[in-house]
Motif scaffolding. Structure first.
Motif, PDB file in Angstrom:
ATOM      1  N   LEU A 170       0.821  -1.211   0.000  1.00  0.00           N
ATOM      2  CA  LEU A 170       0.000   0.000   0.000  1.00  0.00           C
ATOM      3  C   LEU A 170       0.855   1.261   0.000  1.00  0.00           C
ATOM      4  O   LEU A 170       0.390   2.347   0.319  1.00  0.00           O
ATOM      5  N   GLY A 171       2.138   1.101  -0.354  1.00  0.00           N
ATOM      6  CA  GLY A 171       2.988   2.262  -0.606  1.00  0.00           C
ATOM      7  C   GLY A 171       3.770   2.782   0.572  1.00  0.00           C
ATOM      8  O   GLY A 171       4.429   3.828   0.470  1.00  0.00           O
ATOM      9  N   ILE A 172       3.741   2.079   1.715  1.00  0.00           N
ATOM     10  CA  ILE A 172       4.487   2.527   2.891  1.00  0.00           C
ATOM     11  C   ILE A 172       5.916   1.992   2.825  1.00  0.00           C
ATOM     12  O   ILE A 172       6.134   0.837   2.480  1.00  0.00           O
ATOM     13  N   ARG A 173       6.916   2.830   3.147  1.00  0.00           N
ATOM     14  CA  ARG A 173       8.302   2.387   3.189  1.00  0.00           C
ATOM     15  C   ARG A 173       8.541   1.642   4.507  1.00  0.00           C
ATOM     16  O   ARG A 173       8.297   2.182   5.585  1.00  0.00           O
ATOM     17  N   VAL A 174       9.026   0.408   4.412  1.00  0.00           N
ATOM     18  CA  VAL A 174       9.116  -0.468   5.585  1.00  0.00           C
ATOM     19  C   VAL A 174      10.497  -1.101   5.679  1.00  0.00           C
ATOM     20  O   VAL A 174      11.059  -1.561   4.676  1.00  0.00           O
ATOM     21  N   VAL A 175      11.032  -1.138   6.895  1.00  0.00           N
ATOM     22  CA  VAL A 175      12.204  -1.952   7.216  1.00  0.00           C
ATOM     23  C   VAL A 175      11.734  -3.010   8.206  1.00  0.00           C
ATOM     24  O   VAL A 175      11.303  -2.686   9.317  1.00  0.00           O
ATOM     25  N   ALA A 176      11.784  -4.263   7.802  1.00  0.00           N
ATOM     26  CA  ALA A 176      11.290  -5.366   8.625  1.00  0.00           C
ATOM     27  C   ALA A 176      12.465  -6.030   9.335  1.00  0.00           C
ATOM     28  O   ALA A 176      13.465  -6.369   8.702  1.00  0.00           O
ATOM     29  N   VAL A 177      12.330  -6.224  10.636  1.00  0.00           N
ATOM     30  CA  VAL A 177      13.406  -6.795  11.450  1.00  0.00           C
ATOM     31  C   VAL A 177      12.915  -8.093  12.080  1.00  0.00           C
ATOM     32  O   VAL A 177      11.836  -8.134  12.679  1.00  0.00           O
ATOM     33  N   GLU A 178      13.718  -9.150  11.926  1.00  0.00           N
ATOM     34  CA  GLU A 178      13.349 -10.462  12.482  1.00  0.00           C
ATOM     35  C   GLU A 178      14.589 -11.116  13.081  1.00  0.00           C
ATOM     36  O   GLU A 178      15.646 -11.142  12.458  1.00  0.00           O
ATOM     37  N   ARG A 179      14.434 -11.659  14.301  1.00  0.00           N
ATOM     38  CA  ARG A 179      15.574 -12.238  15.013  1.00  0.00           C
ATOM     39  C   ARG A 179      16.007 -13.578  14.434  1.00  0.00           C
ATOM     40  O   ARG A 179      17.201 -13.850  14.287  1.00  0.00           O
ATOM     41  N   ASP A 180      15.052 -14.436  14.072  1.00  0.00           N
ATOM     42  CA  ASP A 180      15.374 -15.784  13.610  1.00  0.00           C
ATOM     43  C   ASP A 180      15.877 -15.749  12.162  1.00  0.00           C
ATOM     44  O   ASP A 180      15.230 -15.176  11.281  1.00  0.00           O
TER      45      ASP A 180
ATOM     46  N   ALA B   2       5.767 -11.795  19.068  1.00  0.00           N
ATOM     47  CA  ALA B   2       5.586 -13.247  18.962  1.00  0.00           C
ATOM     48  C   ALA B   2       5.157 -13.787  20.319  1.00  0.00           C
ATOM     49  O   ALA B   2       5.834 -13.573  21.330  1.00  0.00           O
ATOM     50  N   ARG B   3       4.030 -14.494  20.317  1.00  0.00           N
ATOM     51  CA  ARG B   3       3.478 -15.001  21.572  1.00  0.00           C
ATOM     52  C   ARG B   3       3.577 -16.519  21.670  1.00  0.00           C
ATOM     53  O   ARG B   3       2.937 -17.140  22.516  1.00  0.00           O
ATOM     54  N   ARG B   4       4.375 -17.111  20.786  1.00  0.00           N
ATOM     55  CA  ARG B   4       4.605 -18.551  20.818  1.00  0.00           C
ATOM     56  C   ARG B   4       6.098 -18.821  20.692  1.00  0.00           C
ATOM     57  O   ARG B   4       6.840 -18.066  20.050  1.00  0.00           O
ATOM     58  N   SER B   5       6.537 -19.925  21.294  1.00  0.00           N
ATOM     59  CA  SER B   5       7.922 -20.367  21.165  1.00  0.00           C
ATOM     60  C   SER B   5       7.923 -21.881  21.102  1.00  0.00           C
ATOM     61  O   SER B   5       7.424 -22.552  22.014  1.00  0.00           O
ATOM     62  N   ASN B   6       8.464 -22.418  19.992  1.00  0.00           N
ATOM     63  CA  ASN B   6       8.480 -23.878  19.794  1.00  0.00           C
ATOM     64  C   ASN B   6       7.086 -24.471  19.960  1.00  0.00           C
ATOM     65  O   ASN B   6       6.875 -25.467  20.652  1.00  0.00           O
ATOM     66  N   ASP B   7       6.098 -23.802  19.316  1.00  0.00           N
ATOM     67  CA  ASP B   7       4.697 -24.248  19.328  1.00  0.00           C
ATOM     68  C   ASP B   7       4.056 -24.174  20.707  1.00  0.00           C
ATOM     69  O   ASP B   7       2.971 -24.723  20.915  1.00  0.00           O
TER      70      ASP B   7
ATOM     71  N   ASN C 128       3.033 -15.245  29.652  1.00  0.00           N
ATOM     72  CA  ASN C 128       3.622 -14.088  30.315  1.00  0.00           C
ATOM     73  C   ASN C 128       4.119 -13.085  29.269  1.00  0.00           C
ATOM     74  O   ASN C 128       5.040 -13.401  28.503  1.00  0.00           O
ATOM     75  N   PRO C 129       3.550 -11.872  29.226  1.00  0.00           N
ATOM     76  CA  PRO C 129       3.980 -10.885  28.217  1.00  0.00           C
ATOM     77  C   PRO C 129       5.457 -10.547  28.272  1.00  0.00           C
ATOM     78  O   PRO C 129       6.022 -10.085  27.279  1.00  0.00           O
ATOM     79  N   SER C 130       6.099 -10.797  29.397  1.00  0.00           N
ATOM     80  CA  SER C 130       7.540 -10.537  29.490  1.00  0.00           C
ATOM     81  C   SER C 130       8.338 -11.519  28.650  1.00  0.00           C
ATOM     82  O   SER C 130       9.497 -11.256  28.305  1.00  0.00           O
ATOM     83  N   ASP C 131       7.712 -12.669  28.315  1.00  0.00           N
ATOM     84  CA  ASP C 131       8.387 -13.692  27.510  1.00  0.00           C
ATOM     85  C   ASP C 131       8.142 -13.517  26.017  1.00  0.00           C
ATOM     86  O   ASP C 131       8.717 -14.244  25.208  1.00  0.00           O
ATOM     87  N   TRP C 132       7.284 -12.573  25.645  1.00  0.00           N
ATOM     88  CA  TRP C 132       7.012 -12.363  24.221  1.00  0.00           C
ATOM     89  C   TRP C 132       8.252 -11.779  23.551  1.00  0.00           C
ATOM     90  O   TRP C 132       9.163 -11.277  24.215  1.00  0.00           O
ATOM     91  N   SER C 133       8.273 -11.854  22.234  1.00  0.00           N
ATOM     92  CA  SER C 133       9.421 -11.330  21.493  1.00  0.00           C
ATOM     93  C   SER C 133       8.946 -10.337  20.420  1.00  0.00           C
ATOM     94  O   SER C 133       8.331 -10.748  19.436  1.00  0.00           O
ATOM     95  N   PRO C 134       9.250  -9.023  20.604  1.00  0.00           N
ATOM     96  CA  PRO C 134       9.876  -8.416  21.781  1.00  0.00           C
ATOM     97  C   PRO C 134       8.898  -8.381  22.958  1.00  0.00           C
ATOM     98  O   PRO C 134       7.700  -8.521  22.774  1.00  0.00           O
TER      99      PRO C 134
END
Length: 399
Positions: free
Chosen positions: A127-137, A177-182, A187-193
């Motif tokens: 939709l025309g927005i300039r984006v920089v996507a960041v992913e840890r994995d 991300a609210r899942r890790s290894n399925d 706990n929101p402190s464990d989400w990424s970020p």
């Protein structure tokens, strides 16, 4: 003819399927629209098979499907015309509304921090927005880069969102991300970020934060706009907006997608509703209205009240058309007694019974078998609390 097209590529198909699982086929259709608008304009946004094939051809050969078809026509081979009906994509409407907020900031670069396979970045870039996507994995970042490859206005970086230099971004987008290894992370402190870090950053930089619609209100900071979204009867997400991306004077909103999206907004939580008797009509509010805590605003629109404390069903004597609730005409009110209800259904020839419930611990499928239904008529049974007791409201859906 078709035999000249590239053969199926299982790796490409897997990547496209993965993207579709995250964003739905309308989101993938937006990707196709960016690289092959001629083909995309002929396809329904949910036509998975044709969208997948068109993207697969482009990524395998570097040519669009429409260009390859044009080459076939130039070679003199006849083609059959296929009429395809176009239908609006409700998720595409949501993406456009999100993109409009970022556009209103001017010429900014949006940082999509924790982008996954790039589904949201794809929608914004399309939709025309300039984006920089960041992913840890690393592997996930590679898939995101592949998905965003057709867009000159999008790039992907592998790295930890919490370590990125944020000064280059005019606005941010998060989908923690609210899942890790399925395994779901409660706990929101464990989400990424982590959610605390996200909110801390979002208070300093205009941000949009996509969260589960079940997010607890006490986790949300002050001075933000929180919008719950309903799509095809399901409450699909909550988006928190901060800074210049939040609309002035709006703290809570419920958005219903459709041919004409509509919204209830409130400057503060507005969930208090007076309790009254069961009237001529019962309304079952959308999940977005309930979760956004704007039930009070809806009740005033419907000239309705609740029928028990802490029960979200509304009732009134006047039928008011609304996209924010399903309406039912009350036929009878019975005590919540299995024998009484079974006898009523038998006497009235009710063989098909939709059972809705709030505030009563029953399993509709199991309860339905106990009633031994027979007959050609259908009805809705609303099992709930009313006043100080429990009732079964026999009703008809208002179409």
């Amino acid at each position: 003819g078709m035999n000249d097209l590239p053969e199926a590529d299982p790796i490409v198909r897997l990547m496209i399927d993965t993207l579709a699982q995250e964003k739905g086929w309308p989101g993938v259709h937006a990707n196709l629209m960016a690289v092959d608008p001629e083909t995309a304009s002929r396809l329904d946004p949910n036509d998975a098979q044709r969208i997948q094939r068109a993207l697969e051809v482009h990524r395998h050969s570097g040519k669009t499907l429409s260009a390859l078809h044009a080459e076939t026509r130039d070679a003199g081979e006849p083609l059959d015309a296929i009429a395809i009906a176009l239908e609006p994509s409700e998720r595409a409407v949501l993406h456009e509304r999100i993109a409009a907020r970022f556009r209103a900031l001017g010429d900014v670069t949006v940082g999509d921090l924790g982008c996954g396979i790039g589904g949201d970045a794809l929608a914004l870039a399309g939709l025309g927005i300039r984006v920089v996507a960041v992913e840890r994995d690393e592997a996930t970042a590679a898939i995101a880069a592949y998905n965003l490859a057709p867009f000159d206005n999008a790039s992907v970086e592998q790295g930890d969102a919490e370590s990125v230099d944020l000064s280059r971004f005019g606005a941010l987008w998060f989908d923690p991300a609210r899942r890790s290894n399925d395994k779901r992370l409660s706990n929101p402190s464990d989400w990424s970020p982590s959610l605390d870090w996200v909110f801390d950053v979002a208070m300093r930089t205009p941000s949009g934060i996509k969260l589960s619609p079940a997010i607890a209100h006490d986790l949300l900071p002050d001075n933000i706009e929180a919008q719950w979204v309903d799509d095809s009867g399901d409450t699909v997400e909550c988006v928190v907006w901060t800074g210049a991306l939040a609309r002035p004077g709006i703290a809570r909103s419920a958005l219903i997608l459709g041919a004409e999206p509509t919204e209830i907004t409130s400057a503060e939580p507005d969930a208090e509703v007076e309790v009254g008797d069961i009237g001529a009509y019962v309304y079952d509010p959308s999940g977005a209205v309930i979760r956004a805590q704007v039930l009070g605003a809806l009740a005033r629109r419907l000239k309705a009240h609740t029928i028990a404390t802490s029960i979200a069903y509304l009732s009134g004597d006047e039928l008011v058309a609304t996209p924010f609730a399903q309406a039912f005409r009350v036929v009878d009110v019975l005590p919540l007694d299995t024998r009484t209800i079974a006898r009523y259904c038998a006497d009235n020839g009710i063989g098909t019974l939709e059972i809705k419930k709030r505030g009563v611990d029953i399993d509709p499928a199991t309860y339905r078998t106990k009633l031994k239904l027979k007959g050609s008529k259908s009805a809705t049974l609303i099992v709930t609390r009313a006043g100080d007791g429990r009732v079964a409201i026999v009703a008809e859906r208002v179409r």
